[in-house]
Scaffold this active site. Structure first.
Site, mmCIF file in Angstrom:
data_model
loop_
_atom_site.group_PDB
_atom_site.id
_atom_site.type_symbol
_atom_site.label_atom_id
_atom_site.label_comp_id
_atom_site.label_asym_id
_atom_site.label_seq_id
_atom_site.Cartn_x
_atom_site.Cartn_y
_atom_site.Cartn_z
ATOM 1 N N SER A 1 -7.864 4.621 4.037
ATOM 2 C CA SER A 1 -8.694 3.450 3.778
ATOM 3 C C SER A 1 -10.038 3.564 4.492
ATOM 4 O O SER A 1 -10.752 4.547 4.323
ATOM 5 C CB SER A 1 -7.926 2.187 4.196
ATOM 6 N N ASP B 1 -4.546 0.087 -7.345
ATOM 7 C CA ASP B 1 -4.915 -0.241 -5.967
ATOM 8 C C ASP B 1 -5.925 -1.379 -6.008
ATOM 9 O O ASP B 1 -7.038 -1.212 -6.511
ATOM 10 C CB ASP B 1 -5.509 0.994 -5.281
ATOM 11 N N HIS C 1 -2.200 0.059 -1.804
ATOM 12 C CA HIS C 1 -3.249 0.700 -1.019
ATOM 13 C C HIS C 1 -2.701 1.528 0.147
ATOM 14 O O HIS C 1 -3.492 2.100 0.897
ATOM 15 C CB HIS C 1 -4.202 -0.384 -0.473
#
Length: 262
Positions: free
Chosen positions: A94, A216, A244
């Site tokens: 991320s 996502d 995610h």
């Protein structure tokens, strides 16, 4: 204070090369527990917590230093030099995917390869660019977090995780969010969701693997494709996974893709 103490660094494995794992917003190094051990036979694995997360030294958190992702990238470079890493592999989930890009550009000797899991150089839509959120949506998200950290965590974590048929995953992420100091969480959320690192994708020397889930809500497929297109030496793998956090929901697929890449 030593960076190894400040960032709660944990080492395992006995390989000659290092593989560094960096976690995303609201998480800590525990999010890699299903992935990192798979590489201990061939790498020295390096796990750490961003300052303000997990077992890091919370007193080291500086709102000024961490007002943008550069502060976190500086920590990665400091950590890499302290461990004498050269030609290693950086695995960032991320927002930490972008801090890895920044660190690799600052100190190219550290990492020969980057694995970017669910990366997003900008979350807000712009002319000719779809980040997945309007500016208004991001402001609403941040206002909700500012006013009700626990309520935001309970509402957002399951949506971010996806996989509603496996509610234990959403519960784990919720608990992780809730353990984070509320003031630090608010600050890091604003740093994360207001960031724009698109220009930083240019000039990266390290080769890169972009790992993208097929669904996502935080970093849609189009964002992963954009990152792949902007990096001159990259490979895009669309994982047969949703949400995610494939490091938790689909670790075998993540391990397979990384192994084939490195």
């Amino acid at each position: 204070m030593s960076v190894l103490v400040r960032n709660n660094v944990k080492l395992a494995g006995n390989g000659s090369r290092s593989m560094v794992f960096a976690h995303g917003f609201g998480c800590d190094q525990n999010m890699w527990r299903f992935v990192a051990p798979a590489f201990e036979d061939s790498f020295r694995t390096v796990l750490f917590d961003n300052v303000g997360a997990g077992g890091s030294d919370l007193s080291a958190f500086s709102p000024a230093k961490y007002s943008d992702l550069q502060g976190y990238a500086d920590d990665i470079v400091e950590l890499g030099h302290a461990l004498d890493i050269k030609g290693g592999v950086f695995v960032g989930h991320s927002v930490s995917a972008m801090t890895g890009v920044l660190a690799a550009k600052m100190a190219p000797e550290l990492f020969e390869s980057l694995v970017l899991v669910g990366p997003s150089p900008r979350y807000i839509d712009d002319d000719g660019y779809t980040g997945g959120f309007s500016a208004e949506q991001i402001e609403e998200l941040l206002d909700f977090l500012d006013s009700n950290h626990m309520g935001w965590s309970a509402a957002m974590a399951p949506a971010i995780m996806g996989n509603p048929d496996r509610p234990e995953l959403g519960e784990e992420l919720t608990n992780s969010f809730c353990r984070t100091d509320p003031e630090i969480a608010k600050h890091f959320a604003r740093t994360t969701f207001m960031s724009d690192n698109r220009e930083d994708l240019q000039g990266l020397q390290a080769r890169a693997l972009v790992l993208q889930c097929k669904e996502d809500v935080i970093a849609p497929v189009g964002v992963g494709e954009y990152v792949h297109e902007q990096l001159s030496n990259s490979k895009l793998v669309i994982l047969d996974a949703t949400g995610h956090c494939p490091n938790l929901s689909a670790p075998d697929a993540v391990i397979k893709a990384i192994r084939e890449f490195v």
